[in-house]
Design an enzyme around this catalytic site. Structure first.
Site, mmCIF file in Angstrom:
data_model
loop_
_atom_site.group_PDB
_atom_site.id
_atom_site.type_symbol
_atom_site.label_atom_id
_atom_site.label_comp_id
_atom_site.label_asym_id
_atom_site.label_seq_id
_atom_site.Cartn_x
_atom_site.Cartn_y
_atom_site.Cartn_z
ATOM 1 N N LYS A 1 0.860 -1.189 0.000
ATOM 2 C CA LYS A 1 0.000 0.000 0.000
ATOM 3 C C LYS A 1 0.890 1.230 0.000
ATOM 4 O O LYS A 1 1.844 1.341 0.774
ATOM 5 C CB LYS A 1 -0.893 0.002 1.230
ATOM 6 C CG LYS A 1 -1.733 1.250 1.351
ATOM 7 C CD LYS A 1 -2.954 0.994 2.160
ATOM 8 C CE LYS A 1 -2.895 1.658 3.493
ATOM 9 N NZ LYS A 1 -4.147 1.556 4.232
HETATM 10 C C1 R5P Z 1 -3.730 4.311 8.324
HETATM 11 O O1 R5P Z 1 -2.723 4.199 8.909
HETATM 12 C C2 R5P Z 1 -4.373 3.176 7.806
HETATM 13 O O2 R5P Z 1 -3.428 2.228 7.385
HETATM 14 C C3 R5P Z 1 -5.363 3.399 6.699
HETATM 15 O O3 R5P Z 1 -5.814 2.128 6.386
HETATM 16 C C4 R5P Z 1 -4.839 4.044 5.445
HETATM 17 O O4 R5P Z 1 -4.228 5.263 5.698
HETATM 18 C C5 R5P Z 1 -5.953 4.200 4.408
HETATM 19 O O5 R5P Z 1 -6.912 5.029 4.855
HETATM 20 P P1 R5P Z 1 -7.129 6.498 4.234
HETATM 21 O O6 R5P Z 1 -7.707 6.269 2.860
HETATM 22 O O7 R5P Z 1 -8.083 7.138 5.151
HETATM 23 O O8 R5P Z 1 -5.797 7.151 4.136
#
Ligand code: R5P
Length: 292
Positions: A203
């Protein structure tokens, strides 16, 4: 006992039809074992090759985030539209009914909060618990360039080793410190490093300049986080650009659950991710669904 008389003798061995040897649809994943591929094929849609992960794990370091105060009320209605739920075991066990059959990506790193140094994490869930919870992947934060860089990388590699033992993929989540440049050079480094050390998918974040160079030199799929809340059309445009530039999907949280209509937003995101819908058309769909 099975009948010994009158057994049908003619058999068809289809000697004229060679057995198919199929490749696996997901980038860089062909040499993985069956169980791991099967789990990845539940996360990524084999037809589109993409995924819409709904990220609701924010509470593991920042508590009840806006939009996630009541996951039972605000998030469970979105589950039918998600390909995957990314969350903690606490929320999974306390709120998500076991009858939900969506693949689970379990947040397994933890140990820091927004009050302290975020990169000071460890693996916070036993592999046995991931197995008990029947998860499809385990997510670990990796802080390249962060204060506890090495510790977070070793968390990832230990998790990858455990995951390989049991056929569970590891999602490496690249976390960027506040003062670090979010540019292509940094994300090429961070994503490639995680892939080289064995993460099955990664990610990262979308960036305007050079995102395609990041996906191009990362040998496994990259999904993008949504990041902080931006206007819905901008979020759809970001998702569209990421997919067109080689992302394997989105792992989106705030831009879905903080949208004016989360249910409309996740459905609009799906069309961009799975059907290559253009952002303005997806935004029309968002408005139509929102007003229904
Ligand atoms: C944050 O640390 C988490 O891993 C979230 O899953 C990630 O940031 C994705 O969420 P967002 O789209 O709100 O950034």
């Amino acid at each position: 006992m099975a009948d010994l008389d009158g057994v049908k003798e003619s058999k068809n061995f289809y000697t004229d039809i060679p057995q198919k040897t199929e490749g696996f649809f997901l980038k860089g994943s062909n040499s993985l074992d069956w169980g791991m591929k099967n789990r990845l094929a539940r996360i990524f849609n084999p037809d589109s090759g993409h995924t819409v992960m709904l990220a609701i794990d924010h509470g593991y370091f920042q508590g009840p985030t806006t939009g996630l105060e009541r996951i039972d009320v605000n998030i469970l209605p979105l589950v039918p539209y998600a390909d995957t739920l990314m969350l903690t075991r606490g929320i999974l066990r306390s709120i998500v009914p076991p009858s939900v059959t969506k693949p689970i990506v379990l947040r397994v790193s933890g140990g820091s909060s927004i009050l302290k140094e975020l990169s000071n994490e460890e693996i916070a869930v036993d592999i046995e618990d991931s197995l008990r919870l029947n998860v499809c992947a385990m997510a670990v934060q990796v802080f390249i360039g962060g204060e506890y860089e090495k510790q977070s990388i070793m968390n990832m590699t230990r998790l990858i080793d455990m995951g390989i033992r049991y056929g569970i993929p590891t999602l490496a989540v690249t976390a960027v410190g506040k003062d670090m440049a979010r540019d292509a050079r940094y994300f090429r480094l961070a994503t490639r490093l995680c892939a080289e050390l064995g993460a099955q998918y990664i990610k990262s974040y979308y960036i305007e300049e050079g995102f395609e160079t990041i996906t191009s030199c990362c040998p496994v799929p990259i999904v993008i986080a949504g990041g902080k809340k931006i206007p819905e059309l901008d979020a759809l445009t970001m998702a569209y650009n990421a997919i067109q530039q080689g992302a394997g999907g989105v792992d989106m949280g705030r831009n879905i659950f903080q949208a004016e209509s989360p249910a409309a937003m996740i459905q609009a995101v799906r069309t961009v991710v799975h059907e290559n819908e253009k952002p303005d058309k997806a935004f029309d769909l968002y408005n139509t669904l929102k007003n229904q």
